[in-house]
Design an enzyme around this catalytic site. Structure first.
Site, short mmCIF file in Angstrom:
data_model
loop_
_atom_site.label_atom_id
_atom_site.label_comp_id
_atom_site.label_asym_id
_atom_site.label_seq_id
_atom_site.Cartn_x
_atom_site.Cartn_y
_atom_site.Cartn_z
N VAL A 174 0.75 -1.32 0.13
CA VAL A 174 0.04 0.10 -0.24
C VAL A 174 0.87 1.27 -0.09
O VAL A 174 0.80 2.06 -0.98
CB VAL A 174 -0.93 -0.06 1.11
N LYS A 205 15.56 -2.27 2.77
CA LYS A 205 14.70 -2.15 1.85
C LYS A 205 14.65 -0.65 1.58
O LYS A 205 14.56 -0.47 0.37
CB LYS A 205 13.19 -2.47 2.64
N THR A 257 -5.61 -0.57 7.11
CA THR A 257 -6.89 -0.87 7.31
C THR A 257 -6.96 -1.26 9.04
O THR A 257 -6.29 -1.99 9.35
CB THR A 257 -7.08 -2.36 6.65
N PHE A 284 -8.37 1.09 -1.23
CA PHE A 284 -9.18 -0.15 -1.91
C PHE A 284 -8.44 -0.75 -2.99
O PHE A 284 -8.86 -1.70 -3.62
CB PHE A 284 -10.28 0.48 -2.20
N LEU A 285 -7.12 -0.53 -2.96
CA LEU A 285 -6.37 -1.20 -4.16
C LEU A 285 -6.29 -2.96 -4.22
O LEU A 285 -6.38 -3.31 -3.10
CB LEU A 285 -5.02 -0.64 -4.40
N ARG A 286 -6.31 -3.23 -5.29
CA ARG A 286 -5.95 -4.92 -5.20
C ARG A 286 -4.61 -5.03 -5.66
O ARG A 286 -4.02 -4.48 -6.67
CB ARG A 286 -7.07 -5.26 -6.41
N LYS A 304 -14.24 0.64 4.96
CA LYS A 304 -13.14 -0.33 4.53
C LYS A 304 -13.37 -1.92 4.83
O LYS A 304 -13.46 -2.80 3.92
CB LYS A 304 -11.76 0.01 4.99
N CYS A 320 -5.48 -9.58 2.55
CA CYS A 320 -6.80 -8.89 3.08
C CYS A 320 -8.05 -9.47 3.58
O CYS A 320 -8.47 -9.36 4.51
CB CYS A 320 -6.84 -7.84 2.04
N LYS A 339 -7.88 -11.78 6.69
CA LYS A 339 -7.71 -11.16 7.89
C LYS A 339 -8.66 -10.02 8.20
O LYS A 339 -9.07 -9.89 9.47
CB LYS A 339 -6.22 -10.50 7.54
C1 UDX Z 1 -8.65 -7.00 -1.86
C2 UDX Z 1 -9.61 -6.00 -2.36
O1 UDX Z 1 -10.03 -6.32 -3.66
C3 UDX Z 1 -9.26 -4.52 -2.49
O2 UDX Z 1 -10.05 -3.74 -2.57
C4 UDX Z 1 -8.41 -4.47 -0.90
O3 UDX Z 1 -7.99 -2.95 -0.78
C5 UDX Z 1 -7.73 -5.47 -0.49
O4 UDX Z 1 -8.22 -6.61 -0.84
P1 UDX Z 1 -6.61 -8.21 -3.07
O5 UDX Z 1 -6.53 -8.96 -1.70
O6 UDX Z 1 -5.49 -7.61 -3.51
O7 UDX Z 1 -7.57 -6.93 -2.88
O8 UDX Z 1 -7.26 -9.35 -4.10
P2 UDX Z 1 -8.64 -9.52 -4.94
O9 UDX Z 1 -8.40 -9.24 -6.20
O10 UDX Z 1 -9.57 -8.86 -4.08
O11 UDX Z 1 -8.75 -11.07 -4.58
C6 UDX Z 1 -8.58 -11.69 -3.28
C7 UDX Z 1 -8.88 -13.16 -3.42
O12 UDX Z 1 -10.43 -13.57 -3.78
C8 UDX Z 1 -7.92 -14.02 -4.47
O13 UDX Z 1 -7.58 -15.20 -3.73
C9 UDX Z 1 -8.83 -14.39 -5.72
O14 UDX Z 1 -8.30 -15.37 -6.25
C10 UDX Z 1 -9.93 -14.47 -4.85
N1 UDX Z 1 -11.23 -14.15 -5.83
C11 UDX Z 1 -11.45 -13.00 -6.20
C12 UDX Z 1 -12.00 -15.38 -6.12
O15 UDX Z 1 -11.95 -16.29 -5.69
N2 UDX Z 1 -13.38 -14.99 -7.08
C13 UDX Z 1 -13.50 -13.84 -7.54
O16 UDX Z 1 -14.47 -13.50 -8.17
C14 UDX Z 1 -12.72 -12.76 -7.31
#
Ligand code: UDX
Length: 431
Positions: free
Chosen positions: A11, A35, A121, A152-154, A204, A260, A263
């Site tokens: 983040v 780092k 978060t 909210f980034l992924r 969040k 995320c 947790k």
């Molecule tokens: C997530 C939220 O999307 C993001 O907004 C927040 O800031 C942080 O948590 P992230 O953990 O990076 O982001 O990944 P995300 O793309 O949300 O996927 C999470 C998990 O869900 C992955 O294991 C993914 O494989 C799974 N997933 C996602 C599914 O199994 N099916 C889906 O349709 C979407």
């Protein structure tokens, strides 16, 4: 504007870099001196598409700097973002000790008015605690404002998500910091929601829990589809076109993972408990998610029977595509389960193999740089992560390499009818 970001993880690093990209002057601060040295030397500690280029560009332009001194970051900036980890504790609650430590460090270094923004978060009401802490430890007794600004980034899409956010949430106690916060975010051209701190913090956890709920919902539907002879992707398409539901996050599979969702769900359940509400719905989301993995493993054992001395090829180790992150990765969990049952593995991931190694035993796992080589000599092949490139797998070569053409697709990357036509024993999720 002059900004600093405390914490250079996913983040912090991506946020700081994107702020610099739109013209702000940014100090990224981290207490990990190695780092910081790596970043100062042009190295990037994480894999995130598009990040390296904009880090280099903004360092060269003099807008992005790295330091291990919080005091330097604080004194050089008007707005200080906190982006440190908030890891889970054994009971599911959040460990806020890094936030508290940083709040004290910021307080000690403040000599003029500052806006302190929490981006990590955190449970609702953390902002109040941060404000109390800063007030207590600020020797100079200067004025300050605390703001909540959740991220909210992924992972894997972090740069795009930050540059083009759906919304920006700003939680404040007074109007004083609002203009500065809006100025920071105006270049991103997103709707800005100004609210109170408690609501911002809740947004969040509520958002991530709802997305996890969507995934568990579609996974539960997948199980019904399997039993009823329907196709979960058709169902997802059919319900997803209803704008009130939406098609995104309705991909059935082996469950969600990452740093995320698992947790944040545990934390939100705990937070709800602390304010007197038993959020049973979210506990069910967790249960369905755990169950989904067990069902997939059962599919494998139902077909292969005994796993001892079986060789299984696994495509994917990251918790999802486009990342090298293996934290709470369902793919790693699956590998561990297969190994525990006595199988040996041939594995490949486009980016996550280095980070996976410490999590898997040395014995019994062979890492391959070429995804096409994974199937060689295996009894079955498994897709565990939804990397796009796995769709380009040379199926003819894989089929020849396997002792039997069996593919367990935990991410529904291939078409069942097509696979059957090609002579595969193909098992996916909910189809
Ligand atoms: C997530 C939220 O999307 C993001 O907004 C927040 O800031 C942080 O948590 P992230 O953990 O990076 O982001 O990944 P995300 O793309 O949300 O996927 C999470 C998990 O869900 C992955 O294991 C993914 O494989 C799974 N997933 C996602 C599914 O199994 N099916 C889906 O349709 C979407």
């Amino acid at each position: 504007m002059k900004l600093s970001i405390i914490g250079t993880g996913y983040v912090g690093l991506v946020t700081g870099t994107c702020f610099a990209e739109v013209g702000h002057h940014v100090f990224c601060v981290d207490n990990d001196a190695a780092k910081v040295k790596m970043l100062q030397g042009g190295g990037i500690p994480i894999y995130e598409p598009g990040l390296e280029e904009i880090v280099k560009k903004n360092v060269a332009a003099g807008r992005l700097k790295f330091t291990s001194s919080t005091a330097e970051g604080v004194q050089e900036s008007d707005v200080i973002f906190i982006a440190v980890p908030t890891p889970p504790q054994p009971d599911g609650s959040v460990d806020l000790s890094y936030i508290e430590r940083v709040a004290r460090d910021i307080a000690a270094a403040m000599t003029s008015y500052k806006i302190v923004v929490d981006k990590s978060t955190v449970p609702v009401k953390t902002g109040e605690k941060v404000a109390e802490t800063i007030k207590r430890y600020c020797a100079a007794k200067v004025e300050f404002d605390v703001v909540s600004n959740p991220e909210f980034l992924r992972e894997g899409f972090a740069v795009g998500d930050l540059m083009h956010p759906d919304r920006v949430v700003i939680g404040v106690r007074s109007q004083r910091p609002v203009a500065a916060m809006k100025e920071i975010y105006t270049p991103f051209q997103a709707p800005i929601i100004v609210t109170d701190i408690n609501s911002a913090e809740l947004i969040k956890h509520a958002a991530n829990s709802f997305l996890a709920l969507k995934i568990s919902y579609i996974n539960a539907l997948a199980n019904i589809c399997e039993a009823a002879g329907a196709n979960v992707q058709e169902v997802a398409h059919g319900i997803g076109l209803d704008e009130r539901i939406g098609r995104r996050f309705l991909n059935a599979g082996i469950g969600f993972g990452g740093s995320c969702f698992p947790k944040d769900l545990s934390a939100f359940i705990k937070i709800s408990e602390q304010v007197g509400y038993d959020f049973k719905l979210l506990r069910e989301v967790q249960r369905i998610n755990a169950d989904q993995m067990e069902r997939f493993v059962k599919k494998i054992t139902d077909t292969l029977w005994v796993l001892k001395d079986k060789k299984i090829g696994v495509l994917g180790l990251a918790f999802k595509q486009n990342t090298d992150d293996v934290r709470s990765s369902p793919a790693i969990d699956l590998c561990q389960k297969l190994l525990k049952d006595g199988a040996t593995l041939r594995v490949h991931d486009p980016k996550a193999m280095a980070k996976a190694r410490p999590l898997l035993p040395e014995k019994g796992v062979t890492y391959l740089n070429d995804m096409h080589a994974v199937a060689e000599g295996c009894d079955a092949l498994v897709v565990a992560t939804e990397w796009d490139e796995f769709k380009q797998l040379d199926l003819a070569r894989a089929k020849k390499g396997l002792t039997h053409p069996i593919l367990f697709d935990g991410r529904n990357l291939f078409d069942p009818a097509e696979m059957e036509k090609l002579g595969w024993i193909y098992k996916s999720v909910g189809r």
